[in-house]
Design a protein around this motif. Sequence first.
Motif, PDB file in Angstrom:
ATOM      1  N   THR A   1       0.982  -1.286  -0.008  1.00 11.24           N
ATOM      2  CA  THR A   1       0.017   0.280   0.026  1.00 11.24           C
ATOM      3  C   THR A   1       0.846   1.244  -0.094  1.00 11.24           C
ATOM      4  O   THR A   1       1.956   1.139   0.211  1.00 11.24           O
ATOM      5  CB  THR A   1      -0.763  -0.062   1.181  1.00 11.24           C
ATOM      6  OG1 THR A   1      -0.027  -0.184   2.205  1.00 11.24           O
ATOM      7  CG2 THR A   1      -1.802  -1.263   1.055  1.00 11.24           C
TER       8      THR A   1
ATOM      9  N   ARG B   1      -2.289  16.020   2.759  1.00 12.38           N
ATOM     10  CA  ARG B   1      -1.229  16.812   3.457  1.00 12.38           C
ATOM     11  C   ARG B   1      -0.118  16.834   2.395  1.00 12.38           C
ATOM     12  O   ARG B   1       0.877  17.630   2.805  1.00 12.38           O
ATOM     13  CB  ARG B   1      -0.940  16.050   4.665  1.00 12.38           C
ATOM     14  CG  ARG B   1      -1.723  15.983   5.735  1.00 12.38           C
ATOM     15  CD  ARG B   1      -1.111  15.733   7.053  1.00 12.38           C
ATOM     16  NE  ARG B   1      -0.419  14.753   7.192  1.00 12.38           N
ATOM     17  CZ  ARG B   1      -0.847  13.450   7.565  1.00 12.38           C
ATOM     18  NH1 ARG B   1      -2.091  13.277   7.917  1.00 12.38           N
ATOM     19  NH2 ARG B   1      -0.012  12.374   7.664  1.00 12.38           N
TER      20      ARG B   1
ATOM     21  N   ASP C   1       4.058  13.137   5.629  1.00 18.13           N
ATOM     22  CA  ASP C   1       4.436  13.874   7.101  1.00 18.13           C
ATOM     23  C   ASP C   1       5.983  14.203   6.623  1.00 18.13           C
ATOM     24  O   ASP C   1       6.512  14.968   7.595  1.00 18.13           O
ATOM     25  CB  ASP C   1       4.611  12.709   8.002  1.00 18.13           C
ATOM     26  CG  ASP C   1       3.228  12.556   8.548  1.00 18.13           C
ATOM     27  OD1 ASP C   1       2.429  13.514   8.462  1.00 18.13           O
ATOM     28  OD2 ASP C   1       2.954  11.532   9.021  1.00 18.13           O
TER      29      ASP C   1
ATOM     30  N   PRO D   1      -4.444   6.794   0.597  1.00 22.26           N
ATOM     31  CA  PRO D   1      -4.798   7.336   1.958  1.00 22.26           C
ATOM     32  C   PRO D   1      -5.006   8.744   2.024  1.00 22.26           C
ATOM     33  O   PRO D   1      -4.921   9.403   1.316  1.00 22.26           O
ATOM     34  CB  PRO D   1      -3.203   7.008   2.522  1.00 22.26           C
ATOM     35  CG  PRO D   1      -2.319   7.253   1.494  1.00 22.26           C
ATOM     36  CD  PRO D   1      -3.113   6.808   0.333  1.00 22.26           C
ATOM     37  N   GLU D   2      -5.945   9.033   2.937  1.00 17.92           N
ATOM     38  CA  GLU D   2      -6.173  10.153   3.355  1.00 17.92           C
ATOM     39  C   GLU D   2      -5.306  11.217   3.720  1.00 17.92           C
ATOM     40  O   GLU D   2      -5.352  12.519   3.497  1.00 17.92           O
ATOM     41  CB  GLU D   2      -7.267  10.272   4.693  1.00 17.92           C
ATOM     42  CG  GLU D   2      -8.674   9.606   4.364  1.00 17.92           C
ATOM     43  CD  GLU D   2      -9.613  10.931   3.528  1.00 17.92           C
ATOM     44  OE1 GLU D   2      -9.241  11.812   3.565  1.00 17.92           O
ATOM     45  OE2 GLU D   2     -10.785  10.188   3.221  1.00 17.92           O
ATOM     46  N   ALA D   3      -4.178  10.690   4.088  1.00 16.62           N
ATOM     47  CA  ALA D   3      -3.011  11.609   4.321  1.00 16.62           C
ATOM     48  C   ALA D   3      -2.253  11.967   3.185  1.00 16.62           C
ATOM     49  O   ALA D   3      -1.745  13.226   3.230  1.00 16.62           O
ATOM     50  CB  ALA D   3      -2.045  10.881   5.267  1.00 16.62           C
ATOM     51  N   PHE D   4      -3.033  11.504   1.902  1.00 15.84           N
ATOM     52  CA  PHE D   4      -2.542  12.507   0.593  1.00 15.84           C
ATOM     53  C   PHE D   4      -2.732  13.742   0.588  1.00 15.84           C
ATOM     54  O   PHE D   4      -2.187  14.624  -0.015  1.00 15.84           O
ATOM     55  CB  PHE D   4      -2.669  11.470  -0.653  1.00 15.84           C
ATOM     56  CG  PHE D   4      -1.981  11.595  -1.662  1.00 15.84           C
ATOM     57  CD1 PHE D   4      -1.651  12.901  -2.156  1.00 15.84           C
ATOM     58  CD2 PHE D   4      -1.620  10.506  -2.188  1.00 15.84           C
ATOM     59  CE1 PHE D   4      -0.613  12.793  -3.327  1.00 15.84           C
ATOM     60  CE2 PHE D   4      -0.928  10.372  -3.220  1.00 15.84           C
ATOM     61  CZ  PHE D   4      -0.284  11.548  -3.839  1.00 15.84           C
TER      62      PHE D   4
ATOM     63  N   SER E   1      -9.960  14.614   1.148  1.00 11.32           N
ATOM     64  CA  SER E   1      -8.968  15.400   1.531  1.00 11.32           C
ATOM     65  C   SER E   1      -8.142  15.862   0.600  1.00 11.32           C
ATOM     66  O   SER E   1      -7.367  16.978   0.571  1.00 11.32           O
ATOM     67  CB  SER E   1      -7.776  14.840   2.598  1.00 11.32           C
ATOM     68  OG  SER E   1      -7.351  13.565   1.808  1.00 11.32           O
TER      69      SER E   1
ATOM     70  N   PRO F   1       1.130   5.991   4.689  1.00 20.04           N
ATOM     71  CA  PRO F   1       0.520   7.474   5.093  1.00 20.04           C
ATOM     72  C   PRO F   1       1.746   8.350   5.439  1.00 20.04           C
ATOM     73  O   PRO F   1       1.763   9.739   5.202  1.00 20.04           O
ATOM     74  CB  PRO F   1      -0.272   7.164   5.973  1.00 20.04           C
ATOM     75  CG  PRO F   1      -0.979   6.033   5.801  1.00 20.04           C
ATOM     76  CD  PRO F   1       0.276   5.106   5.425  1.00 20.04           C
ATOM     77  N   TYR F   2       2.787   7.796   6.187  1.00 20.71           N
ATOM     78  CA  TYR F   2       3.889   8.521   6.755  1.00 20.71           C
ATOM     79  C   TYR F   2       4.747   9.439   5.525  1.00 20.71           C
ATOM     80  O   TYR F   2       5.533  10.464   5.685  1.00 20.71           O
ATOM     81  CB  TYR F   2       4.708   7.674   7.297  1.00 20.71           C
ATOM     82  CG  TYR F   2       5.360   6.477   6.733  1.00 20.71           C
ATOM     83  CD1 TYR F   2       6.325   6.627   5.737  1.00 20.71           C
ATOM     84  CD2 TYR F   2       5.034   5.397   6.744  1.00 20.71           C
ATOM     85  CE1 TYR F   2       6.928   5.770   5.014  1.00 20.71           C
ATOM     86  CE2 TYR F   2       5.462   4.216   6.187  1.00 20.71           C
ATOM     87  CZ  TYR F   2       6.497   4.316   5.176  1.00 20.71           C
ATOM     88  OH  TYR F   2       7.029   3.357   4.668  1.00 20.71           O
TER      89      TYR F   2
END
Length: 331
Positions: free
Chosen positions: A158, A189, A165, A184-187, A209, A161-162
């Motif tokens: 996958t 950011r 960051d 990932p939702e983190a995308f 997001s 997400p990190y």
Amino acid sequence: MFPFIELIFTFFLFLTLSSSTTAYRWRCVPEDRQILQDINKELNNTMSNAWLPDEDCCQHYIGVYCDSDTSRVNAIAFNGVPISRIPPSLARVPYLRQIFIHKIPGLTGEIPEFLSNLTGLTSLEISWTNVTGPIPRWLHRLPNLAFLVLSYNRLTGTIPPYLFDLPNLNWLRLDRNQLTGSIPEAFGRFKGNSIFLSHNMLTGPVPKSLAHIDWSQIELQWNRLIGDPSPLFNNRSKTLWQLDLSRNLFDFDLTAVQIPVDKLYRFDLSHNMIRGSIPKEMVNATSLGIFNVSYNRLCGGIPYAGQLLQFDNTTFFHNRCLCGPPLSVAC
């Protein structure tokens, strides 16, 4: 990315690297030259003709670039070099900032963790190889990383997400792998404005997001994504010039979508389950060069005017009830 755009981007990087080799205050630092010779040994002297021991590594070693003020090696490019592994001594180059490994089909195995020792790394490209395994978890140890290209490989697993960051990451390519799972939702950011995830096996909807980012390029084609991705390009973005969502399972009504046409060059929604009609503002896309809405469930009359006049029936066929020129079906 289109080949000519990628060529321009690569050429820009080359100029950036080359410019640091034009005026040396000192010759190649002996420590760096010794490490390069150790790298050559680990590669079974693959670089023997390109990295001669008695020559200045800053001026004569192919694929080696140095800082113009310190003469320390700060970039190494293995492009087309027939290597089967990434040499461990690469992680010993103390001032290395950029690594480019490109078009080496014999390169296999996972991306080695020893590269995480290069905490000053700003650019890492490993593309067009046969490296396998997941996207490395240790990438979060590279706080200065701004440019990451891992496309055209055989990476699995996958999207971690990190990655999002990383405080300086603004260019990311993960296309042409075997990645699975969802985006990932983190995308959301992500600090860049281009998303390259095409030709994987990604599933699920596009995260909400991502809608707040002013995208310039969106490449999600050849996945198994579902739902309504239109918030990605429904914000009247002034920078979007490439949008490719083809060959997914997207299902939404195109009728009311506000497509940003100011700079739009590529628009491909083909091979989905998209409903509604083609928005009339598409005729105002004066830069449009690639357009395809075939193999969907669209209906209504085609706004065949402006830039759309350059496209034939293959751009529109295999829809539920589209009609009018250039199709033979009358409205």
